[in-house]
Motif scaffolding. Structure first.
Motif, PDB file in Angstrom:
ATOM      1  N   LYS A  94      50.658  37.313  47.475  1.00 55.45           N
ATOM      2  CA  LYS A  94      49.322  37.257  48.079  1.00 55.45           C
ATOM      3  C   LYS A  94      48.271  37.234  46.976  1.00 55.45           C
ATOM      4  O   LYS A  94      48.296  38.080  46.076  1.00 55.45           O
TER       5      LYS A  94
ATOM      6  N   LYS B 147      41.309  40.385  50.445  1.00 54.77           N
ATOM      7  CA  LYS B 147      41.722  41.749  50.751  1.00 54.77           C
ATOM      8  C   LYS B 147      40.929  42.235  51.962  1.00 54.77           C
ATOM      9  O   LYS B 147      39.730  42.009  52.075  1.00 54.77           O
TER      10      LYS B 147
ATOM     11  N   GLN C 122      54.314  36.000  38.528  1.00 53.38           N
ATOM     12  CA  GLN C 122      54.296  37.292  39.197  1.00 53.38           C
ATOM     13  C   GLN C 122      55.715  37.816  39.432  1.00 53.38           C
ATOM     14  O   GLN C 122      56.625  37.034  39.659  1.00 53.38           O
TER      15      GLN C 122
ATOM     16  N   GLU D 287      46.333  40.371  46.142  1.00 53.16           N
ATOM     17  CA  GLU D 287      47.077  41.396  45.411  1.00 53.16           C
ATOM     18  C   GLU D 287      47.391  40.965  43.982  1.00 53.16           C
ATOM     19  O   GLU D 287      47.340  41.786  43.054  1.00 53.16           O
ATOM     20  N   LYS D 288      47.695  39.703  43.793  1.00 49.66           N
ATOM     21  CA  LYS D 288      48.204  39.211  42.513  1.00 49.66           C
ATOM     22  C   LYS D 288      47.163  38.492  41.662  1.00 49.66           C
ATOM     23  O   LYS D 288      47.379  38.277  40.471  1.00 49.66           O
TER      24      LYS D 288
ATOM     25  N   GLU E 143      42.803  32.539  43.041  1.00 49.46           N
ATOM     26  CA  GLU E 143      42.282  33.643  43.860  1.00 49.46           C
ATOM     27  C   GLU E 143      40.801  33.374  44.096  1.00 49.46           C
ATOM     28  O   GLU E 143      39.966  33.563  43.220  1.00 49.46           O
TER      29      GLU E 143
END
Length: 270
Positions: free
Chosen positions: A250, A226, A270, A253-254, A26
């Protein structure tokens, strides 16, 4: 003595793993994926936009290990290569591979200078090349298949596929639908993969329905921020992914999305 025991336990645990791990980091509106073979050899596909890549890597690479064997830079945009400069400063890297496409930007100049000054081996990706990480992990280059010097940098993105026995992970950079159709025409069956890294952060310029059907992924990972200023992933793309029945994960989100493969099946964090 206790501290030493703990450290050796960690080392032995790292060396005794038998699974391939693929971690989609991320890193905001950017791409970075860390791949580690069962023997511990590593490849990094893109490195995000800046120094934050180091914090991301520290979550998954032990503090005593400063080795990344190969870096693939899919194309010269800042959200893919900006962090490579920082990785080269803090890790021992053997090889850097990019598309060979030229681009005019300060980030690209810094990247090329850092590669040159670090003394790592530099190669241009070409179809037919295969990177071997050991333990049966192979990474064939599927594109480019030509000189990319004057090509649009997105169109020239490096395509690679991480193969471990019966499991596959596909990466296409920011390549467009035109390149997707071209790769299908060359050998569509070869594109079949368990996990697809969504092209261009889930943009509608990529991720065509024919392509998604050809790959047939169980999972699609979207690396984006985001409330992305670009609207990634685009609604039409999400609808296509839902239509083929894939599971969409995504990063915004995760967080970091980790897959493990024993060569037969994959499991997701996930």
């Amino acid at each position: 003595l206790l501290a030493n025991c703990v450290v050796w336990f960690v080392v032995l645990s790292e060396e005794s793993r038998s699974d391939l791990t693929v971690i989609y980091l991320e890193v905001g509106q950017a791409d970075a994926t860390l791949i580690e073979a069962p023997n511990g050899n590593r490849i990094l596909i893109d490195a995000g936009r800046g120094p934050e890549i180091l914090e991301s890597l520290s979550e998954h690479i032990p503090f005593y290990d400063r080795t990344i064997d190969v870096i693939i830079a899919t194309h010269p945009h800042a959200d893919h290569i900006g962090g490579i400069v920082h990785v080269l400063e803090h890790f021992n890297v053997d090889v850097v591979i990019d598309s060979g496409a030229e681009y005019t930007s300060n980030v690209f100049e810094e990247y090329r200078s850092a590669v040159k000054e670090s003394g790592v081996q530099m190669f241009y990706a070409r179809r037919g090349m295969v990177i071997s990480l050991g333990s049966g992990v192979q990474i064939p280059i599927l594109f480019p298949d030509r000189n990319t010097y004057s090509m649009d940098v997105d169109m020239a993105s490096v395509w690679s596929q991480v193969i471990y026995k019966d499991t596959r992970f596909l990466f296409t950079g920011d390549a467009s639908k035109n390149i997707e159709r071209y790769l299908i025409s060359l050998d569509g069956n070869r594109l079949e993969s368990n996990v697809l890294h969504a092209g261009h952060h889930g943009s509608n310029t990529s991720n065509g329905l024919e392509f998604l059907n050809t790959v047939g992924p169980e999972y699609v990972v979207v690396s984006a921020a985001k409330d992305s200023q670009f609207g990634h992933p685009h609604e039409e793309v999400v609808e296509r992914m839902e239509y083929i029945g894939t599971r969409i994960l995504k990063t915004f989100e995760k967080g970091d999305i980790l897959f493990s493969s024993d060569g037969t099946e994959i499991t997701s964090s996930q």
